[in-house]
Design a protein around this motif. Structure first.
Motif, mmCIF file in Angstrom:
data_model
loop_
_atom_site.group_PDB
_atom_site.id
_atom_site.type_symbol
_atom_site.label_atom_id
_atom_site.label_comp_id
_atom_site.label_asym_id
_atom_site.label_seq_id
_atom_site.Cartn_x
_atom_site.Cartn_y
_atom_site.Cartn_z
ATOM 1 N N ASP A 1 -25.737 -3.173 -60.135
ATOM 2 C CA ASP A 1 -24.463 -3.275 -58.786
ATOM 3 C C ASP A 1 -23.487 -2.139 -59.780
ATOM 4 O O ASP A 1 -22.926 -2.031 -60.906
ATOM 5 C CB ASP A 1 -24.103 -4.674 -59.185
ATOM 6 C CG ASP A 1 -22.983 -4.688 -58.411
ATOM 7 O OD1 ASP A 1 -22.228 -3.521 -57.625
ATOM 8 O OD2 ASP A 1 -22.824 -5.336 -58.560
ATOM 9 N N ARG B 1 -23.825 -0.398 -53.781
ATOM 10 C CA ARG B 1 -23.213 -2.374 -54.097
ATOM 11 C C ARG B 1 -24.599 -2.904 -53.436
ATOM 12 O O ARG B 1 -24.775 -2.417 -52.317
ATOM 13 C CB ARG B 1 -21.853 -2.454 -53.581
ATOM 14 C CG ARG B 1 -20.924 -2.376 -54.547
ATOM 15 C CD ARG B 1 -20.618 -3.336 -54.954
ATOM 16 N NE ARG B 1 -20.752 -4.537 -55.585
ATOM 17 C CZ ARG B 1 -20.578 -5.726 -55.794
ATOM 18 N NH1 ARG B 1 -18.795 -6.226 -54.411
ATOM 19 N NH2 ARG B 1 -21.023 -7.116 -56.218
ATOM 20 N N GLY C 1 -13.772 -8.379 -55.126
ATOM 21 C CA GLY C 1 -14.096 -7.475 -55.023
ATOM 22 C C GLY C 1 -12.169 -7.199 -54.132
ATOM 23 O O GLY C 1 -11.034 -8.003 -53.851
ATOM 24 N N HIS D 1 -30.130 -2.447 -55.898
ATOM 25 C CA HIS D 1 -28.736 -2.564 -56.835
ATOM 26 C C HIS D 1 -28.922 -3.754 -57.475
ATOM 27 O O HIS D 1 -27.893 -3.648 -57.524
ATOM 28 C CB HIS D 1 -28.525 -1.660 -55.997
ATOM 29 C CG HIS D 1 -28.252 -0.332 -55.739
ATOM 30 N ND1 HIS D 1 -28.667 0.863 -57.196
ATOM 31 C CD2 HIS D 1 -29.108 0.578 -55.009
ATOM 32 C CE1 HIS D 1 -29.200 2.081 -56.520
ATOM 33 N NE2 HIS D 1 -29.346 1.355 -54.652
ATOM 34 N N TYR E 1 -26.038 -12.932 -53.306
ATOM 35 C CA TYR E 1 -26.735 -11.454 -52.760
ATOM 36 C C TYR E 1 -28.426 -11.773 -52.644
ATOM 37 O O TYR E 1 -28.886 -12.935 -52.293
ATOM 38 C CB TYR E 1 -27.662 -10.549 -54.584
ATOM 39 C CG TYR E 1 -25.565 -10.067 -55.136
ATOM 40 C CD1 TYR E 1 -25.218 -9.241 -54.255
ATOM 41 C CD2 TYR E 1 -24.916 -11.529 -56.175
ATOM 42 C CE1 TYR E 1 -24.004 -9.107 -54.892
ATOM 43 C CE2 TYR E 1 -23.651 -11.217 -55.995
ATOM 44 C CZ TYR E 1 -23.473 -9.893 -56.129
ATOM 45 O OH TYR E 1 -22.468 -9.366 -56.510
ATOM 46 N N VAL F 1 -14.059 -2.884 -59.293
ATOM 47 C CA VAL F 1 -15.262 -2.660 -59.606
ATOM 48 C C VAL F 1 -15.264 -2.833 -61.130
ATOM 49 O O VAL F 1 -16.524 -3.029 -61.855
ATOM 50 C CB VAL F 1 -14.749 -0.778 -59.097
ATOM 51 C CG1 VAL F 1 -16.547 -0.536 -59.313
ATOM 52 C CG2 VAL F 1 -15.605 -0.943 -57.192
ATOM 53 N N ALA G 1 -20.105 -2.402 -59.533
ATOM 54 C CA ALA G 1 -19.423 -3.296 -60.052
ATOM 55 C C ALA G 1 -20.234 -4.655 -60.746
ATOM 56 O O ALA G 1 -19.103 -5.575 -60.952
ATOM 57 C CB ALA G 1 -18.984 -4.126 -58.564
#
Length: 298
Positions: free
Chosen positions: A263, A232, A120, A259, A253, A97, A265
Motif C-alpha cells: 500500500d 491503494r 486519510g 496492494h 481491507y 499518504v 500509504a
C-alpha cells in the motif's frame, strides 16, 4: 469497426482520460479546503517542545544531506517541488499518504481494543444520520457488488455500547470519492449510522474499488521520480464513536488485493483485513466485523 467508429472511440477515450485527470487535479484543492474547514482553535504548544521537534527534524534532514552528498541541483529541485506541493494543494495528500501512519501508530499504541489506522484526506464530517439497519446513500444505478457490512460495538470490558455511532465512507466502483470528484452526489457512499439497543449495526453498501492516489500533481511527480506505484488497496473507512470512549478511526481491507502488501500509504494491518462471505441470497457479500472501543483514560 469502421474508421469513423474508431475515431469516435478514440475521442471518447481521450475525453474520459481528461475527466479522470481533472478529478485528480481537483482532489488536492478539495482536501486542503476540507482540512482548513475542520480545524478548530489554534493549538498552543510550549516553545520548548516546538524547538525540540523542529530541531530534530532539521537535524535529520541535515544528516541525509551529508550522508548522500546532496548537490545544489538536487536541492533546487527539492525547493521547486515543495513549492509545487503547496500550489497544487497537496500537503494534506502528501502528509496523509507518507507520514500519518506513523503518527497514528504512536497515538494509539496504548489501546487494548480494535486496531485503527489513518483517516486519510477524504473524510467529510456531518454525513447523513440513519438508524441501523440502513442503506448508505448511493445512486439508483450505483455500480459495484452489493455488500452488507454488519457487527457489534462493545467496550473493552465486553459491555454493549448502545449509544455508539459508525461513520462509513469509501470510494465507488471507479475509485472516486464524493465531494472530491465531480459528477457525484454530495453524500454518495457516505453516512453515519446509529447502532441498535444491542450495539449492532447493519449497513447496505457496495464493494469499493482499489484506486491510485492523484498523480497529476506534485505527489505524482515524486512517485514517478522514485519509480514507486500509486495504488491503494480497496478499503472501507470508518470512524466509530461512543460516549466516554476513544474515537476509533480505521480502514478495513479485503483479502486477496494485490496492494495489501505494498500500500502506497503503508496503512494496512493484519487485524484490519476483513473476511467477506457470500450472501445467503446470492446477492453480493456479507462482512461481520465487531468494534471494541477503549474507555477515555481518567
Amino acid at each position: 469497426m469502421t474508421i469513423d467508429e474508431k475515431a469516435e472511440a478514440t475521442e471518447q477515450a481521450k475525453e474520459q482520460q481528461a475527466t479522470l485527470e481533472a478529478r485528480a487535479a481537483d482532489s488536492g484543492a478539495n482536501a486542503t479546503a476540507a482540512f482548513r474547514k475542520k480545524q478548530g482553535q489554534a493549538l498552543e504548544v510550549p516553545p520548548e517542545r516546538v524547538s525540540q521537534l523542529a530541531t530534530e527534524v532539521l537535524e535529520a534532514i541535515h544528516e541525509v544531506i551529508r550522508k548522500h552528498h546532496v548537490t545544489y541541483a538536487e536541492y533546487d529541485a527539492l525547493k521547486k517541488w515543495l513549492i509545487q506541493v503547496g500550489e497544487d494543494g497537496e500537503w494534506p495528500l502528501f502528509l496523509d499518504v507518507w507520514v500519518e501512519h506513523v503518527v497514528e501508530d504512536v497515538n494509539t499504541a496504548h489501546r487494548k481494543g480494535n486496531k485503527g489506522t489513518i483517516e486519510g484526506p477524504y473524510y467529510v464530517p456531518d454525513s447523513p444520520v440513519q438508524q441501523s439497519p440502513a442503506k448508505i446513500d448511493q445512486r439508483d444505478d450505483e455500480k459495484g457488488e452489493p455488500l452488507q457490512f454488519q457487527g457489534q460495538v462493545r467496550s473493552v470490558d465486553g459491555s454493549v455500547l448502545k449509544d455508539a455511532k459508525v461513520e462509513l465512507w469509501h470510494a465507488d466502483a471507479d475509485g472516486y470519492y464524493s465531494q472530491y470528484a465531480p459528477g457525484l452526489p454530495e453524500w454518495n457512499l457516505r453516512g453515519t449510522f446509529e447502532v441498535d439497543d444491542e450495539g449492532r449495526y447493519q449497513i447496505g453498501t457496495v464493494l469499493p474499488a482499489p484506486y491510485q492516489i492523484p498523480t497529476d500533481g506534485a505527489c505524482g511527480k515524486l512517485i514517478a521520480a522514485a519509480d514507486w506505484h500509486a495504488w491503494r488497496p480497496a478499503h472501507l473507512h470508518v470512524k466509530v464513536s461512543a460516549p466516554d470512549h476513544e474515537l476509533l478511526t480505521a480502514q478495513l481491507y479485503f483479502p486477496g488485493d494485490p496492494h495489501n502488501d505494498d500500500d502506497i500509504a503503508s496503512a494496512v494491518k493484519p487485524e484490519l483485513v476483513l473476511d467477506p462471505k457470500d450472501a445467503s441470497d446470492g446477492a453480493g457479500k456479507v462482512v461481520d466485523y465487531d468494534f471494541v472501543l477503549d474507555p477515555v483514560a481518567g
